[in-house]
Design an enzyme around this catalytic site. Structure first.
Site, PDB file in Angstrom:
ATOM      1  N   GLY A  93       0.400  -5.132   0.699  1.00 49.21           N
ATOM      2  CA  GLY A  93      -0.665  -5.087  -0.292  1.00 49.21           C
ATOM      3  C   GLY A  93      -0.226  -5.640  -1.644  1.00 49.21           C
ATOM      4  O   GLY A  93      -1.048  -6.157  -2.405  1.00 49.21           O
TER       5      GLY A  93
ATOM      6  N   ALA B 139       0.852  -1.180   0.000  1.00 49.31           N
ATOM      7  CA  ALA B 139       0.000   0.000   0.000  1.00 49.31           C
ATOM      8  C   ALA B 139       0.895   1.239   0.000  1.00 49.31           C
ATOM      9  O   ALA B 139       2.071   1.159   0.363  1.00 49.31           O
ATOM     10  CB  ALA B 139      -0.873  -0.013   1.246  1.00 49.31           C
TER      11      ALA B 139
ATOM     12  N   GLU C 164       3.534  -5.728   7.335  1.00 49.38           N
ATOM     13  CA  GLU C 164       2.661  -4.724   7.967  1.00 49.38           C
ATOM     14  C   GLU C 164       2.940  -4.557   9.447  1.00 49.38           C
ATOM     15  O   GLU C 164       2.850  -3.452   9.993  1.00 49.38           O
ATOM     16  CB  GLU C 164       1.186  -5.090   7.756  1.00 49.38           C
TER      17      GLU C 164
ATOM     18  N   GLU D 166      -0.715  -9.161  -1.371  1.00 56.24           N
ATOM     19  CA  GLU D 166      -2.163  -9.427  -1.295  1.00 56.24           C
ATOM     20  C   GLU D 166      -2.806  -9.390  -2.684  1.00 56.24           C
ATOM     21  O   GLU D 166      -3.716 -10.164  -2.974  1.00 56.24           O
ATOM     22  CB  GLU D 166      -2.820  -8.421  -0.345  1.00 56.24           C
TER      23      GLU D 166
HETATM   24  N1  3HC Z   1       4.588   3.522   0.169  1.00 57.28           N
HETATM   25  C1  3HC Z   1       5.079   4.737  -0.152  1.00 57.28           C
HETATM   26  N2  3HC Z   1       6.394   4.966  -0.331  1.00 57.28           N
HETATM   27  C2  3HC Z   1       7.222   3.928  -0.212  1.00 57.28           C
HETATM   28  C3  3HC Z   1       6.785   2.645   0.115  1.00 57.28           C
HETATM   29  C4  3HC Z   1       5.394   2.448   0.304  1.00 57.28           C
HETATM   30  N3  3HC Z   1       4.874   1.250   0.596  1.00 57.28           N
HETATM   31  N4  3HC Z   1       7.855   1.818   0.192  1.00 57.28           N
HETATM   32  C5  3HC Z   1       8.924   2.563  -0.098  1.00 57.28           C
HETATM   33  N5  3HC Z   1       8.553   3.848  -0.327  1.00 57.28           N
HETATM   34  C6  3HC Z   1       9.412   4.964  -0.709  1.00 57.28           C
HETATM   35  C7  3HC Z   1      10.466   5.277   0.336  1.00 57.28           C
HETATM   36  O1  3HC Z   1       9.974   6.141   1.317  1.00 57.28           O
HETATM   37  C8  3HC Z   1      11.556   5.893  -0.501  1.00 57.28           C
HETATM   38  O2  3HC Z   1      11.170   7.208  -0.756  1.00 57.28           O
HETATM   39  P1  3HC Z   1      12.280   8.371  -0.877  1.00 57.28           P
HETATM   40  O3  3HC Z   1      13.203   7.936  -1.981  1.00 57.28           O
HETATM   41  O4  3HC Z   1      11.486   9.588  -1.165  1.00 57.28           O
HETATM   42  O5  3HC Z   1      12.961   8.400   0.452  1.00 57.28           O
HETATM   43  C9  3HC Z   1      11.464   5.129  -1.828  1.00 57.28           C
HETATM   44  O6  3HC Z   1      10.154   4.551  -1.849  1.00 57.28           O
HETATM   45  C10 3HC Z   1      12.472   4.015  -1.976  1.00 57.28           C
HETATM   46  O7  3HC Z   1      12.432   3.199  -0.807  1.00 57.28           O
HETATM   47  P2  3HC Z   1      13.757   2.615  -0.136  1.00 57.28           P
HETATM   48  O8  3HC Z   1      14.766   3.697  -0.033  1.00 57.28           O
HETATM   49  O9  3HC Z   1      13.320   1.932   1.093  1.00 57.28           O
HETATM   50  O10 3HC Z   1      14.221   1.590  -1.245  1.00 57.28           O
HETATM   51  P3  3HC Z   1      14.897   0.165  -1.067  1.00 57.28           P
HETATM   52  O11 3HC Z   1      15.153  -0.312  -2.440  1.00 57.28           O
HETATM   53  O12 3HC Z   1      15.999   0.247  -0.083  1.00 57.28           O
HETATM   54  O13 3HC Z   1      13.767  -0.748  -0.404  1.00 57.28           O
HETATM   55  C11 3HC Z   1      11.583  -1.719  -0.147  1.00 57.28           C
HETATM   56  C12 3HC Z   1      12.602  -1.055  -1.108  1.00 57.28           C
HETATM   57  C13 3HC Z   1      12.099  -3.071   0.320  1.00 57.28           C
HETATM   58  C14 3HC Z   1      10.306  -1.884  -0.903  1.00 57.28           C
HETATM   59  C15 3HC Z   1      11.382  -0.804   1.108  1.00 57.28           C
HETATM   60  O14 3HC Z   1      11.110   0.500   0.652  1.00 57.28           O
HETATM   61  C16 3HC Z   1      10.239  -1.224   1.989  1.00 57.28           C
HETATM   62  O15 3HC Z   1      10.403  -2.105   2.804  1.00 57.28           O
HETATM   63  N6  3HC Z   1       9.078  -0.553   1.842  1.00 57.28           N
HETATM   64  C17 3HC Z   1       7.938  -0.777   2.702  1.00 57.28           C
HETATM   65  C18 3HC Z   1       7.226  -2.045   2.342  1.00 57.28           C
HETATM   66  C19 3HC Z   1       6.025  -2.237   3.205  1.00 57.28           C
HETATM   67  O16 3HC Z   1       6.068  -2.088   4.409  1.00 57.28           O
HETATM   68  N7  3HC Z   1       4.896  -2.590   2.579  1.00 57.28           N
HETATM   69  C20 3HC Z   1       3.687  -2.796   3.289  1.00 57.28           C
HETATM   70  C21 3HC Z   1       2.936  -1.525   3.300  1.00 57.28           C
HETATM   71  S1  3HC Z   1       1.496  -1.622   4.321  1.00 57.28           S
HETATM   72  C22 3HC Z   1       0.351  -2.420   3.360  1.00 57.28           C
HETATM   73  O17 3HC Z   1       0.663  -2.854   2.289  1.00 57.28           O
HETATM   74  C23 3HC Z   1      -1.020  -2.506   3.955  1.00 57.28           C
HETATM   75  C24 3HC Z   1      -1.892  -3.468   3.211  1.00 57.28           C
HETATM   76  O18 3HC Z   1      -1.901  -4.695   3.850  1.00 57.28           O
HETATM   77  C25 3HC Z   1      -3.297  -2.957   3.148  1.00 57.28           C
END
Ligand code: 3HC
Ligand code: NAI
Length: 710
Positions: free
Chosen positions: A111, A72, A134, A114
């Site tokens: 997501g 997400a 999450e 998912e």
């Molecule tokens: N939403 C919005 N922005 C995101 C994002 C997300 N899910 N994931 C990463 N970003 C952004 C970062 O903030 C960063 O932004 P910036 O360059 O402006 O600082 C950019 O994307 C690149 O991210 P990283 O520097 O972290 O890049 P890496 O290549 O090192 O890592 C990654 C990539 C492994 C995807 C890491 O970013 C990560 O772990 N992201 C979060 C993943 C996550 O937690 N997903 C679950 C979200 S909650 C959800 O999905 C709810 C659902 O169940 C309804």
């Protein structure tokens, strides 16, 4: 194969392309294809279009660029929701009358996974990673993940994915049953198309995860896994909100019809979204990325670093050497004589020996790493070294002598760094002929383990040297935070203040054990007196004695620590400190003799002890931390409040779900924090001086977070 590209709504990040009878639906939302509102709309539209298009026999979902979908869009949380919702998009995908295949490369997280679970078939390329992280954001999977995952992989594996938040690689995902096929190559589109065509050739129909039964067939085993997880959550993840909700939602996957399970999941997900823990954890996520964006990293390119030098092979020097070796650098250590060098080498070897002994490293790998490690008693060994970190005794004269040597032998352009904890780096820099090359790299002990690295920026340093510090942190997998020069930089300077607040409370009537307990209850892994025992009371004692002559006599000075040190009670290393550590125990037990010393000191100071409740302990401790944090930001020692937060999250065990001290202050409310400080100031106006920044922010109704955005 015929190929036409349709790009519905001109700017949609989701494109559609006919590849023969397969509609390829590509999510292109750099950098990580997060599921923002227009991605969700694009996906929903694509599925709808596929149903109506007689030329389409199957749909293939793929991510553009380096990844499938990372989840997400975290930036949307806390804002008014936009339709379609993610669960709705997943349901529409699952309901498709034509088979939908997800082809995964990079990461399918949250997501993103998912979406893939709602598709009817899943293939991943060998390097792909799949996970439900999450929980690390204070959430539960909220788009069917808690209901679909157990139906595919069973309760135990599903809970493991969701409670640990750790991703699995593609082959593990295949073994678990999370995906159906492992691609042969890294070409996600090619592999996905081939799989979709093979499925069509077999006459495969939509196969809905909601209808999957096999993985849950053994109900007793599922129940047992659930009960075990519920127990684990109350101990190992104590105090956290979302893990229990994950277990509740997964229980519904076992006990309830799918749609009812989905409804419960939604309800629990929204509770998590509204929780302060979610706010704290997401703040931590973004703050850790923001700290990388220091002015110098934007303005300059780092210098190339292939080799590193370390002066001093003691506690810090050896740890730093290991961190650099682990980063793949060529490392040379210089010590003052052969015996010290031998000790330094042994300190480094010991770390790898322990890994080999625990089976976490092969003997070969150990030999390989150590082949990049050399030592000398002659500074000439640094002639070609790209970056040198000094980690000798904390003494200005010794440090200056070392820097004079570095100035003499190091090549032009070498970065010269000091690991000093408190000394004035401007003074060190001014003592050499090339102050532009000098900066502070303040590692934390144990340096090969602790994530925090303060990049301390003296007045004359050039921007590319600072950028090199950040680059080094990246190589060493550290979290770098830019700090200005002052006594203790960001972390230790603030520590000195809240540590005093703890001492005051001890002298005023709280026992060190109560204070430690209250702060553990707040979420710290250890209380301040346990930390003293771990670090060793002798270090602080030496500093206090050094500063005794210049200490302001008006400042309240608690002598309890000195009384313990005079008895040689330095903490764990001497078997007793604030706690007793019989026979080398790592966990201390309470010591009545310490309480007697505390009592005697109260009498000596003329203090009638009063009782404290745990809430007051936390309030005072946090007020001291926040107030000094505000001073550090006010004086530009930290660029923003979020830099203070990251220092405490990655270097001082601050509970991550509270976001860091400054985020915590915002959540409590700055007026309330200021009111506390003013109240405490009635007893000790010298110690409790409200930070001008805090006063200003309260005056204009702003919070710390408003300064993070500038
Ligand atoms: N939403 C919005 N922005 C995101 C994002 C997300 N899910 N994931 C990463 N970003 C952004 C970062 O903030 C960063 O932004 P910036 O360059 O402006 O600082 C950019 O994307 C690149 O991210 P990283 O520097 O972290 O890049 P890496 O290549 O090192 O890592 C990654 C990539 C492994 C995807 C890491 O970013 C990560 O772990 N992201 C979060 C993943 C996550 O937690 N997903 C679950 C979200 S909650 C959800 O999905 C709810 C659902 O169940 C309804
Ligand atoms: P230590 O006493 O364990 O090691 C210092 C080492 O430097 C000794 O091995 C000594 O032989 C060597 N040394 C002294 N003079 C030298 C010289 N002229 N040339 C070469 N080697 C020399 O000390 P520790 O704890 O490793 O601290 C080192 C520095 O790191 C200090 O500045 C300290 O403030 C800082 N620091 C310490 C932390 C800690 O937790 N111990 C944390 C962060 C920084």
């Amino acid at each position: 194969m015929a190929s036409t590209t349709l790009r519905p709504p001109a700017t949609s990040p989701v494109t559609r392309e006919h590849r023969g009878s397969v509609l390829v639906v590509t999510v292109d939302n750099a950098p990580v294809n997060a599921l923002s509102a227009d991605v969700r709309r694009g996906l929903a539209d694509a599925i709808e279009a596929a149903q109506a298009d007689s030329a389409v026999a199957a749909v293939l979902l793929v991510g553009a660029g380096r990844t499938f979908i990372a989840g997400a869009d975290i930036r949307e949380f806390g804002k008014p929701p936009e339709l379609p919702s993610l669960p709705d998009v997943c349901n529409r995908i699952e309901a498709s009358a034509k088979p939908v295949v997800a082809t995964i490369h990079g990461t399918a997280l949250g997501g993103g996974l998912e979406i893939a679970l709602a598709a009817h078939y899943r293939i991943a390329v060998p390097s792909a990673k799949l996970g439900l992280p999450e929980v690390s954001l204070g959430l539960i999977p909220g788009a069917g993940g808690t209901q679909r995952t157990p139906r595919l992989v069973g309760v135990a594996a599903a809970l493991d994915l969701m409670l640990s938040g750790r991703p699995v690689d593609a082959s593990q995902a295949l073994a678990l049953g999370l995906i159906d096929r492992l691609g042969q190559s890294e070409d996600a589109l090619g592999e996905g198309l081939a799989y979709a065509l093979a499925l069509l050739a077999e006459g495969a129909l939509p196969r809905r995860t909601r209808d999957a039964r096999a993985a849950l067939a053994d109900r007793d085993a599922q129940r047992a896994a659930l009960d075990a997880a519920r127990k684990d959550v109350t101990t190992k993840q104590r105090g956290l909100f979302s893990p229990g909700k994950i277990v509740d939602a997964v229980e519904a996957s076992l006990e309830q019809p799918f749609d009812k399970g989905l409804r419960l999941e939604r309800e629990l997900f929204l509770q998590c979204i509204d929780s302060p823990q979610r706010a704290g954890l997401i703040h931590a996520f973004f703050a850790e990325r923001e700290v990388l964006k220091a002015p110098e990293t934007r303005a300059a390119k780092p210098r190339a670093i292939a080799s590193a030098g370390i002066v001093g092979g003691g506690t810090m020097g050896a740890g730093i050497a290991v961190a650099m070796l682990d980063a793949g650098l060529q490392v040379t250590m210089v010590e003052r004589d052969e015996a010290s060098l031998e000790r330094g080498r042994a300190n480094v070897a010991k770390v790898y020996d322990a890994l080999v002994a625990k089976g976490r490293m092969s003997a070969d790998a150990r030999a390989q790493v150590l082949s990049r490690f050399g030592g000398s008693t002659d500074y000439a060994a640094f002639a070609q070294t790209d970056l040198v970190v000094e980690a000798v005794f904390e003494d200005m004269a010794v440090k200056k002598a070392v820097f004079a040597e570095l100035d003499r032998v190091c090549k032009r352009g070498a970065v010269l760094a000091t690991n000093t904890s408190y000394l004035d780096i401007d003074e060190i820099a001014a003592s050499v002929s090339r102050p532009g090359d000098v900066l502070g790299l303040h590692f934390f002990s144990p340096a090969n383990i602790m994530k925090l690295l303060e990049i301390v920026v003296p007045a004359q340093v050039s921007a590319d040297v600072v950028a090199t510090g950040f680059e080094l942190a990246k190589k060493c997998a550290k979290v770098p935070v830019r700090a200005g020069v002052c006594d203790g930089f960001i972390g230790n300077r603030i520590l000195a203040v809240y540590r005093q607040a703890a001492d005051h409370m001890m002298e005023d009537g709280a026992s060190p054990y109560q204070i430690d307990r209250a702060l553990r209850e707040f979420g710290f892994p250890m209380g301040p007196f346990q930390v003293s025992d771990l670090a060793g009371g002798d270090i602080g004692w030496a500093t206090r004695k050094r500063r005794a002559a210049t200490r302001d006599p008006r400042v309240r000075y608690v002598q309890i620590a000195d009384r313990l040190c005079e008895r040689g009670w330095f903490g764990q290393k001497t078997g007793r400190g604030y706690y007793l550590y019989p026979a080398g125990a790592r966990t201390g037990s309470e010591d009545p003799q310490v309480l007697a010393i505390v009592d005697a000191e109260r009498r000596r100071a003329g203090i009638t002890p009063r009782s404290f409740d745990d809430e007051e302990i936390v309030r005072r401790y946090m007020a001291a931390m926040i107030n000094e944090g505000a001073n550090v930001v006010h004086q530009r020692i930290a660029l923003r409040p979020l830099d203070v937060d990251v220092v405490f999250l990655s270097g001082y065990g601050f509970p991550r779900h509270r976001g860091g001290p400054m985020k915590y202050a915002d959540m409590v409310g700055l007026p309330e924090v200021l009111a506390d400080i003013r109240k405490f100031a009635k007893e000790d106006p010298l110690f409790w001086q409200p930070s001008p920044l805090l006063v200003e922010l309260v005056g204009r109704g702003a919070d710390f977070d408003s300064l993070n955005k500038s």
